[in-house]
Motif scaffolding. Sequence first.
Motif, short mmCIF file in Angstrom:
data_model
loop_
_atom_site.label_atom_id
_atom_site.label_comp_id
_atom_site.label_asym_id
_atom_site.label_seq_id
_atom_site.Cartn_x
_atom_site.Cartn_y
_atom_site.Cartn_z
N MET A 53 62.62 -33.43 15.13
CA MET A 53 63.06 -33.97 16.42
C MET A 53 62.45 -35.35 16.62
SD MET A 53 62.44 -32.45 20.25
CE MET A 53 62.92 -33.41 21.68
N ASN A 54 63.29 -36.34 16.79
CA ASN A 54 62.84 -37.72 16.94
C ASN A 54 62.90 -38.12 18.41
OD1 ASN A 54 62.03 -40.30 16.39
ND2 ASN A 54 64.03 -41.00 15.70
N LEU A 55 61.74 -38.31 19.02
CA LEU A 55 61.70 -38.66 20.44
C LEU A 55 61.91 -40.15 20.62
CD1 LEU A 55 58.73 -36.56 21.85
CD2 LEU A 55 61.13 -36.29 22.39
N GLN A 56 63.04 -40.51 21.14
CA GLN A 56 63.34 -41.90 21.47
C GLN A 56 64.03 -41.91 22.83
OE1 GLN A 56 65.63 -43.35 18.10
NE2 GLN A 56 63.80 -44.11 17.11
N LYS A 57 63.21 -41.91 23.89
CA LYS A 57 63.73 -41.83 25.26
C LYS A 57 64.60 -40.58 25.43
CE LYS A 57 61.78 -45.81 26.09
NZ LYS A 57 60.52 -45.89 26.86
N SER A 58 64.11 -39.47 24.93
CA SER A 58 64.88 -38.23 24.93
C SER A 58 64.84 -37.54 26.29
CB SER A 58 64.34 -37.27 23.86
OG SER A 58 64.51 -37.82 22.58
N ILE A 59 65.99 -37.00 26.68
CA ILE A 59 66.09 -36.19 27.89
C ILE A 59 66.12 -34.72 27.45
CG2 ILE A 59 67.43 -35.66 29.96
CD1 ILE A 59 66.19 -38.51 29.86
N ILE A 60 65.11 -33.98 27.87
CA ILE A 60 64.98 -32.57 27.51
C ILE A 60 65.31 -31.74 28.74
CG2 ILE A 60 63.44 -30.77 26.65
CD1 ILE A 60 61.76 -33.08 25.39
N GLY A 61 66.44 -31.04 28.71
CA GLY A 61 66.86 -30.23 29.84
C GLY A 61 66.21 -28.86 29.81
N MET A 62 65.72 -28.42 30.99
CA MET A 62 65.04 -27.14 31.10
C MET A 62 66.02 -26.03 31.46
SD MET A 62 61.81 -27.02 30.47
CE MET A 62 61.76 -25.36 31.12
N VAL A 63 65.88 -24.89 30.78
CA VAL A 63 66.57 -23.66 31.17
C VAL A 63 65.50 -22.65 31.57
CG1 VAL A 63 67.99 -21.73 30.39
CG2 VAL A 63 68.57 -24.06 29.71
N HIS A 64 65.46 -22.33 32.86
CA HIS A 64 64.52 -21.33 33.35
C HIS A 64 65.19 -19.97 33.25
CE1 HIS A 64 63.19 -24.99 35.77
NE2 HIS A 64 62.19 -24.73 34.95
N VAL A 65 64.86 -19.22 32.20
CA VAL A 65 65.52 -17.93 32.00
C VAL A 65 65.19 -17.00 33.15
CG1 VAL A 65 65.50 -18.20 29.50
CG2 VAL A 65 63.65 -16.96 30.60
N GLY A 66 66.08 -16.06 33.44
CA GLY A 66 65.86 -15.14 34.55
C GLY A 66 64.59 -14.32 34.37
N ALA A 67 64.06 -13.82 35.47
CA ALA A 67 62.83 -13.03 35.44
C ALA A 67 62.98 -11.88 34.44
CB ALA A 67 62.52 -12.49 36.83
N LEU A 68 62.01 -11.76 33.55
CA LEU A 68 62.10 -10.84 32.43
C LEU A 68 61.63 -9.43 32.81
CD1 LEU A 68 60.83 -13.21 29.61
CD2 LEU A 68 63.17 -12.84 30.40
#
Length: 262
Positions: A1-16
Amino acid sequence: MNLQKSIIGMVHVGALAGTPKNNQSVETIIANAVVESKILQQEGVDAIMIENMHDRPYLNRVVGPEIISVMTAVACELRKVISLPLGIQILAGANKEALAVALAAGFDFVRSEGFVFGHLADEGMMNSDAGELLRYRKQIGAGHIRIFTDIKKKHSSHAVSGDISIQEMAKAAEFFLSDGVIVTGNSTGEKASVEDVKVVKEAIKVPVLIGSGIDEQNIQDYWPFADGFIIGSSFKRNGIWENELDKNRVREFIRKVNSFKK
């Protein structure tokens, strides 16, 4: 993974399973994570990270097999349908478990808290684990999985390390072989100090990511100083992390970011 101004989107998985807020089947949890991840990919994020944020209150470092198994099931299903780099964090501070899931599912990175300098988290005292974690990564053959590490982490007291500046903490993380450091505000959704990000970037050579509080209005303030941006709350309806993903908010954010890249 090459970080160059990368946008990392979060997925908050449902309560386990077994956590106080759990009210969904494993199948539903997986399906919802797939839907959100596909939207993030279609709208142009550079990477996606999953996290069990709905599992509050969190356990300190050690989570049960029911958490690890469902996070693995989610991760494996996402790897089938998502072509982007994928990452995982398991709260709170279950860094070895996250690394094991990442290896099993073919993920690319993990987010680690408590890597250097112990701190008092809202789950209790959390000692640093860099030495143990990197040895574990070596033992299981996961050296290709990058470990991005929080410094002066949100939701924590840092009085015990109050005489250590954030840049010195960043240097320590780099010295202990972190693959990148994460700067945050004081809590989820709160923005980091621009000055903190700037001095950290000047102090180290590994990538610097921002882990909270970035939105469409303020990202230009951080753009010159950060290599990656982890976006959670800002992509949700009304900017609240507990809400569902808002496709329009993602689209407008990515449109603004693309204008910077041009």
